[in-house]
Scaffold this active site. Sequence first.
Site, PDB file in Angstrom:
ATOM      1  N   LYS A  14       0.822  -1.211   0.000  1.00  0.00           N
ATOM      2  CA  LYS A  14       0.000   0.000   0.000  1.00  0.00           C
ATOM      3  C   LYS A  14       0.856   1.261   0.000  1.00  0.00           C
ATOM      4  O   LYS A  14       0.614   2.184  -0.760  1.00  0.00           O
ATOM      5  CB  LYS A  14      -0.924   0.014   1.226  1.00  0.00           C
ATOM      6  CG  LYS A  14      -1.865  -1.171   1.297  1.00  0.00           C
ATOM      7  CD  LYS A  14      -2.839  -1.039   2.470  1.00  0.00           C
ATOM      8  CE  LYS A  14      -2.163  -1.039   3.824  1.00  0.00           C
ATOM      9  NZ  LYS A  14      -1.651  -2.356   4.251  1.00  0.00           N
ATOM     10  N   ARG A 128      11.714  -5.975   4.638  1.00  0.00           N
ATOM     11  CA  ARG A 128      11.474  -4.535   4.509  1.00  0.00           C
ATOM     12  C   ARG A 128      12.432  -3.707   5.361  1.00  0.00           C
ATOM     13  O   ARG A 128      12.711  -4.051   6.504  1.00  0.00           O
ATOM     14  CB  ARG A 128      10.037  -4.239   4.917  1.00  0.00           C
ATOM     15  CG  ARG A 128       9.745  -2.748   5.005  1.00  0.00           C
ATOM     16  CD  ARG A 128       8.305  -2.442   4.864  1.00  0.00           C
ATOM     17  NE  ARG A 128       7.523  -2.806   6.033  1.00  0.00           N
ATOM     18  CZ  ARG A 128       6.201  -2.657   6.088  1.00  0.00           C
ATOM     19  NH1 ARG A 128       5.548  -2.184   5.052  1.00  0.00           N
ATOM     20  NH2 ARG A 128       5.547  -3.002   7.175  1.00  0.00           N
ATOM     21  N   ARG A 161      11.450  -1.926  10.933  1.00  0.00           N
ATOM     22  CA  ARG A 161      10.389  -1.509  11.855  1.00  0.00           C
ATOM     23  C   ARG A 161      10.252  -2.513  12.993  1.00  0.00           C
ATOM     24  O   ARG A 161      10.358  -3.708  12.785  1.00  0.00           O
ATOM     25  CB  ARG A 161       9.061  -1.403  11.101  1.00  0.00           C
ATOM     26  CG  ARG A 161       8.826  -0.022  10.545  1.00  0.00           C
ATOM     27  CD  ARG A 161       7.654   0.038   9.604  1.00  0.00           C
ATOM     28  NE  ARG A 161       6.467  -0.669  10.078  1.00  0.00           N
ATOM     29  CZ  ARG A 161       5.320  -0.710   9.397  1.00  0.00           C
ATOM     30  NH1 ARG A 161       5.224  -0.110   8.228  1.00  0.00           N
ATOM     31  NH2 ARG A 161       4.284  -1.370   9.869  1.00  0.00           N
ATOM     32  N   ARG A 172      -0.124  -9.620  13.031  1.00  0.00           N
ATOM     33  CA  ARG A 172      -0.749  -8.601  12.167  1.00  0.00           C
ATOM     34  C   ARG A 172      -1.559  -9.245  11.044  1.00  0.00           C
ATOM     35  O   ARG A 172      -2.633  -8.759  10.685  1.00  0.00           O
ATOM     36  CB  ARG A 172       0.323  -7.679  11.575  1.00  0.00           C
ATOM     37  CG  ARG A 172       0.823  -6.666  12.599  1.00  0.00           C
ATOM     38  CD  ARG A 172       2.204  -6.157  12.265  1.00  0.00           C
ATOM     39  NE  ARG A 172       2.243  -5.422  11.027  1.00  0.00           N
ATOM     40  CZ  ARG A 172       3.352  -5.279  10.290  1.00  0.00           C
ATOM     41  NH1 ARG A 172       4.474  -5.839  10.672  1.00  0.00           N
ATOM     42  NH2 ARG A 172       3.310  -4.572   9.199  1.00  0.00           N
TER      43      ARG A 172
END
Length: 215
Positions: A14, A128, A161, A172
């Site tokens: 996203k 990521r 993160r 999640r």
Amino acid sequence: MEAIILLGGPGAGKGTLAEELMRQAGYLHVSTGDMLRAAVQSGSEVGREAKPCMEAGELVSDSIILKIIKERIKQEGPEAQFMFDGFPRTMDQAKALDVLFAEIGGTISHVFNLMVLSETLLARLTGRRVCKSCGAVYHMANKPPKQEGVCDVDGGELYQRADDSEATILNRLEIYEKQTAPLIDYYQKKQLLRDINASGTMAETDAAVMNVLNT
Ligand code: ADP
């Protein structure tokens, strides 16, 4: 006021897609995740409340989310075109957005459902890395920076993160299935849902979305 919504599990792409759409189509990128991370960094009241939930991969309360969304929308005029990334994420948030838009004359034009297999999501999230200073997003295998650990855009330090650890990611994904996936049906019934295959390259996903926006 118009909005498009980017719906998809964690790691669906996203944020990366939103950066492209902002450049190509001029939508204002409104990411509740980014806003919350900024609040945590600044140590504001919202940040202090959101931090423990975010680190555990849990959702932040609807009331905090609605508060920051309303504040953000208020900063723009009636002509604004928003792109919501990571919002709405629960049925209550979706309903609250409908109420808010009914009050202020906003319309949702498309809800893009970014579809990715869950194995792919896991690989994307564990690889990521994010720039500490500008928030640019990289992937160690799919989109590595030119120099390891350093942002191509501004030379900032890249970090992982806190909620991108494997255990938190599984949490999640589960929360996405339970709390957010029901929105697919909600927007399908309103005939706003546009299914997008987001398992391919970023360019392919981007082209599929632009195709809908241009018709
Ligand atoms: P991702 O899409 O990769 O899971 P985000 O950056 O969108 O990550 O969100 C990070 C975290 O911020 C979420 O796990 C959650 O704790 C919180 N958050 C973001 N948006 C919302 C929302 N609309 N409702 C509740 N919590 C949210």
